[in-house]
Motif scaffolding. Sequence first.
Motif, PDB file in Angstrom:
ATOM      1  N   HIS A  75      -3.784  -8.076   3.936  1.00  0.00           N
ATOM      2  CA  HIS A  75      -3.049  -6.955   3.356  1.00  0.00           C
ATOM      3  C   HIS A  75      -2.737  -7.264   1.900  1.00  0.00           C
ATOM      4  O   HIS A  75      -1.699  -7.830   1.586  1.00  0.00           O
ATOM      5  CB  HIS A  75      -1.760  -6.692   4.147  1.00  0.00           C
ATOM      6  CG  HIS A  75      -2.009  -6.354   5.569  1.00  0.00           C
ATOM      7  ND1 HIS A  75      -2.624  -5.197   5.967  1.00  0.00           N
ATOM      8  CD2 HIS A  75      -1.734  -7.053   6.700  1.00  0.00           C
ATOM      9  CE1 HIS A  75      -2.705  -5.168   7.287  1.00  0.00           C
ATOM     10  NE2 HIS A  75      -2.187  -6.278   7.747  1.00  0.00           N
TER      11      HIS A  75
ATOM     12  N   THR B 130      -2.450  -6.001  -2.204  1.00  0.00           N
ATOM     13  CA  THR B 130      -2.249  -4.868  -3.088  1.00  0.00           C
ATOM     14  C   THR B 130      -3.185  -5.019  -4.260  1.00  0.00           C
ATOM     15  O   THR B 130      -3.206  -6.061  -4.909  1.00  0.00           O
ATOM     16  CB  THR B 130      -0.797  -4.819  -3.587  1.00  0.00           C
ATOM     17  OG1 THR B 130       0.072  -4.901  -2.469  1.00  0.00           O
ATOM     18  CG2 THR B 130      -0.539  -3.536  -4.337  1.00  0.00           C
TER      19      THR B 130
ATOM     20  N   GLY C 281       5.130   4.942  -6.224  1.00  0.00           N
ATOM     21  CA  GLY C 281       5.129   5.058  -4.774  1.00  0.00           C
ATOM     22  C   GLY C 281       6.469   5.518  -4.231  1.00  0.00           C
ATOM     23  O   GLY C 281       6.542   6.334  -3.309  1.00  0.00           O
TER      24      GLY C 281
ATOM     25  N   LEU D  65       4.929   6.779  -1.048  1.00  0.00           N
ATOM     26  CA  LEU D  65       3.768   5.943  -0.773  1.00  0.00           C
ATOM     27  C   LEU D  65       4.142   4.476  -0.934  1.00  0.00           C
ATOM     28  O   LEU D  65       5.065   4.135  -1.669  1.00  0.00           O
ATOM     29  CB  LEU D  65       2.621   6.276  -1.732  1.00  0.00           C
ATOM     30  CG  LEU D  65       2.098   7.708  -1.720  1.00  0.00           C
ATOM     31  CD1 LEU D  65       1.136   7.918  -2.891  1.00  0.00           C
ATOM     32  CD2 LEU D  65       1.400   8.015  -0.398  1.00  0.00           C
ATOM     33  N   SER D  66       3.421   3.610  -0.269  1.00  0.00           N
ATOM     34  CA  SER D  66       3.608   2.185  -0.478  1.00  0.00           C
ATOM     35  C   SER D  66       2.921   1.763  -1.769  1.00  0.00           C
ATOM     36  O   SER D  66       2.032   2.468  -2.275  1.00  0.00           O
ATOM     37  CB  SER D  66       3.004   1.402   0.692  1.00  0.00           C
ATOM     38  OG  SER D  66       1.582   1.524   0.676  1.00  0.00           O
TER      39      SER D  66
ATOM     40  N   GLU E 245       0.736  -0.462  -1.999  1.00  0.00           N
ATOM     41  CA  GLU E 245      -0.674  -0.607  -1.647  1.00  0.00           C
ATOM     42  C   GLU E 245      -1.410   0.723  -1.739  1.00  0.00           C
ATOM     43  O   GLU E 245      -2.531   0.801  -2.267  1.00  0.00           O
ATOM     44  CB  GLU E 245      -0.814  -1.162  -0.219  1.00  0.00           C
ATOM     45  CG  GLU E 245      -0.267  -2.570  -0.044  1.00  0.00           C
ATOM     46  CD  GLU E 245       1.198  -2.606   0.371  1.00  0.00           C
ATOM     47  OE1 GLU E 245       1.605  -3.613   0.957  1.00  0.00           O
ATOM     48  OE2 GLU E 245       1.937  -1.635   0.102  1.00  0.00           O
ATOM     49  N   GLU E 246      -0.776   1.762  -1.232  1.00  0.00           N
ATOM     50  CA  GLU E 246      -1.421   3.079  -1.271  1.00  0.00           C
ATOM     51  C   GLU E 246      -1.583   3.577  -2.694  1.00  0.00           C
ATOM     52  O   GLU E 246      -2.610   4.181  -3.038  1.00  0.00           O
ATOM     53  CB  GLU E 246      -0.603   4.071  -0.442  1.00  0.00           C
ATOM     54  CG  GLU E 246      -0.682   3.813   1.050  1.00  0.00           C
ATOM     55  CD  GLU E 246       0.299   4.652   1.843  1.00  0.00           C
ATOM     56  OE1 GLU E 246      -0.071   5.116   2.939  1.00  0.00           O
ATOM     57  OE2 GLU E 246       1.454   4.849   1.380  1.00  0.00           O
TER      58      GLU E 246
ATOM     59  N   GLN F 238      -4.471   1.603  -4.209  1.00  0.00           N
ATOM     60  CA  GLN F 238      -5.763   2.054  -3.705  1.00  0.00           C
ATOM     61  C   GLN F 238      -6.143   3.419  -4.268  1.00  0.00           C
ATOM     62  O   GLN F 238      -7.284   3.642  -4.680  1.00  0.00           O
ATOM     63  CB  GLN F 238      -5.738   2.088  -2.177  1.00  0.00           C
ATOM     64  CG  GLN F 238      -5.659   0.717  -1.533  1.00  0.00           C
ATOM     65  CD  GLN F 238      -5.275   0.770  -0.068  1.00  0.00           C
ATOM     66  OE1 GLN F 238      -5.081   1.850   0.496  1.00  0.00           O
ATOM     67  NE2 GLN F 238      -5.137  -0.390   0.548  1.00  0.00           N
ATOM     68  N   GLN F 239      -5.188   4.335  -4.289  1.00  0.00           N
ATOM     69  CA  GLN F 239      -5.484   5.682  -4.765  1.00  0.00           C
ATOM     70  C   GLN F 239      -5.835   5.684  -6.246  1.00  0.00           C
ATOM     71  O   GLN F 239      -6.827   6.302  -6.664  1.00  0.00           O
ATOM     72  CB  GLN F 239      -4.289   6.598  -4.527  1.00  0.00           C
ATOM     73  CG  GLN F 239      -4.497   8.036  -5.001  1.00  0.00           C
ATOM     74  CD  GLN F 239      -5.566   8.757  -4.217  1.00  0.00           C
ATOM     75  OE1 GLN F 239      -5.475   8.877  -2.990  1.00  0.00           O
ATOM     76  NE2 GLN F 239      -6.602   9.250  -4.898  1.00  0.00           N
TER      77      GLN F 239
END
Length: 290
Positions: A8, A10, A249, A254-255, A257-258, A261-262
């Motif tokens: 996991h 980031t 985020g 959102l996290s 990480e999200e 990624q986005q």
Amino acid sequence: MDGQAPVHQTMFIDSHAHLEGKQFANDRDAVIARAREAGVTKIVAIGNGDGPANFDCGIQLAEAHDFIYATIGIHPHEARLADQPAYDRMKDLARHPKVIAVGEIGLDYHHDHSPRETQKQVFVRQMEVAAAAKRPIVIHCRPSDGSDNAWDDCLGLIRDHWSSHGLGGVLHCFAGKWPQATRALDMGFMISFAGNLTFPKAQQIRDAALQVPLDRLLIETDSPYLAPIPHRGKRNEPAFVKETACKLGELRGLSPEEVGQQTSRNFYRFFKLTEIDESKVPVRDEPRVC
């Protein structure tokens, strides 16, 4: 974990950093290493330097690191230094394989280091260079205090001299209002947020960040400037881009990480780049909740 990065991780892309300056003269390699350790997979080294004489500074960094891309451009502060040899050199450098945009270019009515009419003329000439090279543009726009004058002029020039090319661009370090972001979005622009998103008095920026479509967002540091909370007042560096991701985020539910990624997907798509296997990038710090 046998040398493998955590499952996991980031991953972030710092889409705008000034790494060539004297602020990084003593530890530039360490700064870049810290960014990689923090999960920064790509950095865009902005090629303004001190003006036309060294706007290839981003290219020099990009040639030394495969994960760094570059831009070239004459900042509005140095617009008064632009001449035909500078434009000719820019035309050649714009086709360099690591150059992904022309910028940062635009208008700055806050400092007025160059006359405003000169800024406009140089802005238009650089849009012509970008169009010929089929590169998007990275925009700097800063109005005088309490006014939208630079925004009105900047977006008007983009409409009249750029939007028809269909190449779009990036509003870097966005600090305007939502209606200004909307005009840029309608002309194919990405909206990039920096560390000032975290500042207590930056509600106007956060209001805009809440409304930009997720697939049109980018994040950046604008290093060495605008270090985000909790680093405010210090020199900014690419590793701190995660703080902007955390704040974005938090705003969008959102996290980190999200967000990473986005915004990474958005970056690769907009600049038409091939996404690497980011799982191979070593990251020491675990993801965290802001």
